[in-house]
Write a protein that holds these residues in place. Sequence first.
Motif, PDB file in Angstrom:
ATOM      1  N   LEU A   1      -0.730  27.049 -11.659  1.00 68.12           N
ATOM      2  CA  LEU A   1      -0.451  28.394 -10.719  1.00 68.12           C
ATOM      3  C   LEU A   1      -0.985  29.523 -11.035  1.00 68.12           C
ATOM      4  N   LEU A   2      -1.101  30.045 -11.998  1.00 69.22           N
ATOM      5  CA  LEU A   2      -1.880  31.334 -12.298  1.00 69.22           C
ATOM      6  C   LEU A   2      -3.046  31.305 -11.913  1.00 69.22           C
ATOM      7  N   ARG A   3      -3.991  30.310 -12.238  1.00 72.97           N
ATOM      8  CA  ARG A   3      -5.321  29.881 -11.888  1.00 72.97           C
ATOM      9  C   ARG A   3      -5.433  30.149 -10.305  1.00 72.97           C
ATOM     10  N   ALA A   4      -4.459  29.272  -9.821  1.00 70.57           N
ATOM     11  CA  ALA A   4      -4.710  29.288  -8.342  1.00 70.57           C
ATOM     12  C   ALA A   4      -4.282  30.409  -7.629  1.00 70.57           C
ATOM     13  N   LEU A   5      -3.208  31.176  -8.037  1.00 67.30           N
ATOM     14  CA  LEU A   5      -2.926  32.673  -7.517  1.00 67.30           C
ATOM     15  C   LEU A   5      -4.158  33.430  -7.787  1.00 67.30           C
ATOM     16  N   ALA A   6      -4.888  33.373  -8.817  1.00 69.04           N
ATOM     17  CA  ALA A   6      -5.916  34.354  -9.013  1.00 69.04           C
ATOM     18  C   ALA A   6      -6.825  34.032  -8.106  1.00 69.04           C
ATOM     19  N   ARG A   7      -7.272  32.834  -7.826  1.00 69.04           N
ATOM     20  CA  ARG A   7      -8.103  32.590  -6.686  1.00 69.04           C
ATOM     21  C   ARG A   7      -7.720  33.032  -5.465  1.00 69.04           C
ATOM     22  N   MET A   8      -6.513  32.989  -5.104  1.00 71.41           N
ATOM     23  CA  MET A   8      -6.034  33.497  -3.745  1.00 71.41           C
ATOM     24  C   MET A   8      -6.024  34.954  -3.642  1.00 71.41           C
ATOM     25  N   ARG A   9      -5.888  35.628  -4.862  1.00 68.64           N
ATOM     26  CA  ARG A   9      -5.956  37.156  -4.982  1.00 68.64           C
ATOM     27  C   ARG A   9      -7.211  37.702  -4.606  1.00 68.64           C
ATOM     28  N   GLY A  10      -8.135  36.850  -4.954  1.00 62.86           N
ATOM     29  CA  GLY A  10      -9.625  37.371  -4.388  1.00 62.86           C
ATOM     30  C   GLY A  10      -9.814  37.300  -2.921  1.00 62.86           C
ATOM     31  N   LEU A  11      -9.213  36.297  -2.316  1.00 67.28           N
ATOM     32  CA  LEU A  11      -9.363  36.245  -0.838  1.00 67.28           C
ATOM     33  C   LEU A  11      -8.371  37.319  -0.269  1.00 67.28           C
ATOM     34  N   LEU A  12      -7.097  37.646  -0.862  1.00 68.39           N
ATOM     35  CA  LEU A  12      -6.271  38.417  -0.015  1.00 68.39           C
ATOM     36  C   LEU A  12      -7.116  39.929  -0.117  1.00 68.39           C
ATOM     37  N   LEU A  13      -7.731  39.987  -1.227  1.00 68.70           N
ATOM     38  CA  LEU A  13      -8.336  41.554  -1.371  1.00 68.70           C
ATOM     39  C   LEU A  13      -9.596  41.860  -0.856  1.00 68.70           C
ATOM     40  N   ASP A  14      -9.950  40.671   0.052  1.00 60.04           N
ATOM     41  CA  ASP A  14     -11.270  40.479   0.499  1.00 60.04           C
ATOM     42  C   ASP A  14     -11.273  41.140   2.122  1.00 60.04           C
ATOM     43  N   ASP A  15     -11.449  42.068   2.332  1.00 60.72           N
ATOM     44  CA  ASP A  15     -11.124  42.604   3.806  1.00 60.72           C
ATOM     45  C   ASP A  15     -12.152  42.149   4.876  1.00 60.72           C
ATOM     46  N   THR A  16     -13.380  41.610   4.352  1.00 60.59           N
ATOM     47  CA  THR A  16     -14.319  41.172   5.214  1.00 60.59           C
ATOM     48  C   THR A  16     -14.137  39.708   5.505  1.00 60.59           C
ATOM     49  N   VAL A  17     -13.202  38.677   4.896  1.00 55.86           N
ATOM     50  CA  VAL A  17     -12.879  37.207   5.103  1.00 55.86           C
ATOM     51  C   VAL A  17     -11.540  36.964   5.720  1.00 55.86           C
ATOM     52  N   LEU A  18     -10.454  37.760   5.133  1.00 53.45           N
ATOM     53  CA  LEU A  18      -9.158  37.586   5.086  1.00 53.45           C
ATOM     54  C   LEU A  18      -8.815  37.714   6.789  1.00 53.45           C
ATOM     55  N   VAL A  19      -8.227  36.779   7.331  1.00 53.17           N
ATOM     56  CA  VAL A  19      -7.577  36.793   8.680  1.00 53.17           C
ATOM     57  C   VAL A  19      -6.156  37.035   8.645  1.00 53.17           C
ATOM     58  N   ARG A  20      -5.536  36.386   7.898  1.00 56.98           N
ATOM     59  CA  ARG A  20      -4.014  36.539   7.902  1.00 56.98           C
ATOM     60  C   ARG A  20      -3.606  35.628   6.495  1.00 56.98           C
ATOM     61  N   ALA A  21      -2.469  36.124   6.230  1.00 53.40           N
ATOM     62  CA  ALA A  21      -2.093  35.398   5.010  1.00 53.40           C
ATOM     63  C   ALA A  21      -0.304  35.465   5.138  1.00 53.40           C
ATOM     64  N   VAL A  22       0.228  34.597   4.736  1.00 56.45           N
ATOM     65  CA  VAL A  22       1.891  34.449   4.700  1.00 56.45           C
ATOM     66  C   VAL A  22       2.234  33.960   3.576  1.00 56.45           C
ATOM     67  N   ALA A  23       3.507  34.689   2.966  1.00 51.76           N
ATOM     68  CA  ALA A  23       4.000  34.131   1.786  1.00 51.76           C
ATOM     69  C   ALA A  23       5.609  33.693   2.217  1.00 51.76           C
ATOM     70  N   SER A  24       6.154  32.613   1.810  1.00 53.04           N
ATOM     71  CA  SER A  24       7.547  32.492   2.381  1.00 53.04           C
ATOM     72  C   SER A  24       8.000  31.336   1.203  1.00 53.04           C
ATOM     73  N   GLY A  25       9.085  30.980   1.720  1.00 48.92           N
ATOM     74  CA  GLY A  25       9.895  29.941   0.694  1.00 48.92           C
ATOM     75  C   GLY A  25      10.121  30.552  -0.758  1.00 48.92           C
ATOM     76  N   ARG A  26      10.698  29.754  -1.636  1.00 41.97           N
ATOM     77  CA  ARG A  26      11.022  30.151  -3.125  1.00 41.97           C
ATOM     78  C   ARG A  26      10.653  29.371  -4.121  1.00 41.97           C
ATOM     79  N   GLN A  27      10.597  29.570  -5.059  1.00 40.22           N
ATOM     80  CA  GLN A  27      10.364  28.473  -6.455  1.00 40.22           C
ATOM     81  C   GLN A  27      11.695  28.157  -6.743  1.00 40.22           C
ATOM     82  N   LYS A  28      11.733  26.852  -7.650  1.00 42.89           N
ATOM     83  CA  LYS A  28      12.875  26.454  -8.097  1.00 42.89           C
ATOM     84  C   LYS A  28      13.800  27.641  -8.959  1.00 42.89           C
ATOM     85  N   GLY A  29      14.686  27.684  -8.493  1.00 46.70           N
ATOM     86  CA  GLY A  29      15.981  28.510  -9.245  1.00 46.70           C
ATOM     87  C   GLY A  29      15.603  29.970  -9.294  1.00 46.70           C
TER      88      GLY A  29
END
Length: 421
Positions: free
Chosen positions: A7-35
């Motif tokens: 999970l941490l590796r995947a989120l780190a990769r997504m972090r790079g996309l979220l912070l790149d104002d030249t490529v990010l179109v839109r992102a949505v976070a939703s739902g919840r993790q177990k417990g």
Amino acid sequence: MTVAEPLLRALARMRGLLLDDTVLVRAVASGRQKGRQPRWRRVELRYVDLKAGRRLQLTAYDDTQAHTSNHEPGEPARDAVDALLDEPFGNWHIETTTETHQLRVTKKLEAMVHTTSRSAAAPTDGGPAGPDPEAAEAVRSHDRRKPRLLPEDHPVLRAVGIADPDGRVKPSRQAKYRQVEEFLRSLGPAVDDAMSSGRLRTPTAEEPLRVVDLGCGNAYLTFAAHAYLTEVRGLPVHLVGVDVKAQSREHNSAVAEDLGISGSATFVQGDIATAEVPEPPDVVLALHACDTATDDALARAVEWQAPLVLAAPCCHHDVAAQLRRTPTPAPYSLLTRHGILRERFADTLTDAVRAGVLRLVGYRVDVIEFVESKHTPRNTLLRAVRTGAPPSDRARAEYDDLTRTWGVHPALAERLHDRLA
């Protein structure tokens, strides 16, 4: 292709996309993790160009309203993104100019990441998708129109008569189009939350998500749900629409054939309470079924033990008629003295007792507004997720007190008498 990774590796990769104002179109976070429960029900991110310069705009939704904030590039934006990544969201949907990434957190706190190219364009002939030479572009305007989940020229909207042959929504169908959009905005988070909590299984090509729409009528919401789940969310789906009219089955089957989806969207004729479907569904929809037909649909969903149920009730004649025949308990006579107030109260009471019954038979229930009342007066949505938990003494007492006080006998309770007993 879906790949499992830490999970941490995947989120780190997504972090790079979220912070790149030249490529990010839109992102949505939703739902919840177990417990674990995130602070926000849903968060949307995009970059906007303001007079002061480019900013990362966050729109966070709680149960009642939206909270928007703008963050300067650099440390402020990084802090905002890191705070969101620390929240226990169960799903991230990230659109860039070239790809779409769907990240889902499993029960074991691993990341299942599904990445698709945004160069796949919908064909005009119903065949397989082909390449689009232009990648998606991010819209940076601050005063923009809300992004559409299904664009006006989507083949489904033309097929069901909401859009004209040129792909423009007809003036007389604007309210229907808004209903479609807002229903899909409710459907997406409901599916995300149910999957991230483990209540709804993750579909596969061999075992697609089974969706049944009871009382589908002309099926404009049915087809929209199929298009959204399969094309926007990338989920394998098999949908069955049920309606008592043979004309509806024939018409909807022809539309599915024309859209090239008859293999994953089928229609049957039958009564809601007895119609046969190939397998018990994962998701049950009942959208604007009239009066006690909604109760029939909810009862059928309970019998199937459907993990997720979305019902938008229509008219509420049954309880309204009972209120006219029953003396109003003190001190509530002013609530039922005038016909229009009695009818509106009957609507509220009907859906309140429906929610109460569903809680007693093992569902977690939210009652929400899924579209503004100016577009349709029938804008209540019951969203129920099966937990299988036994009812609490308090929940049973609240339901018994309410029905006893008003002297009503809810149709849903009658349908589920054996389970309630």
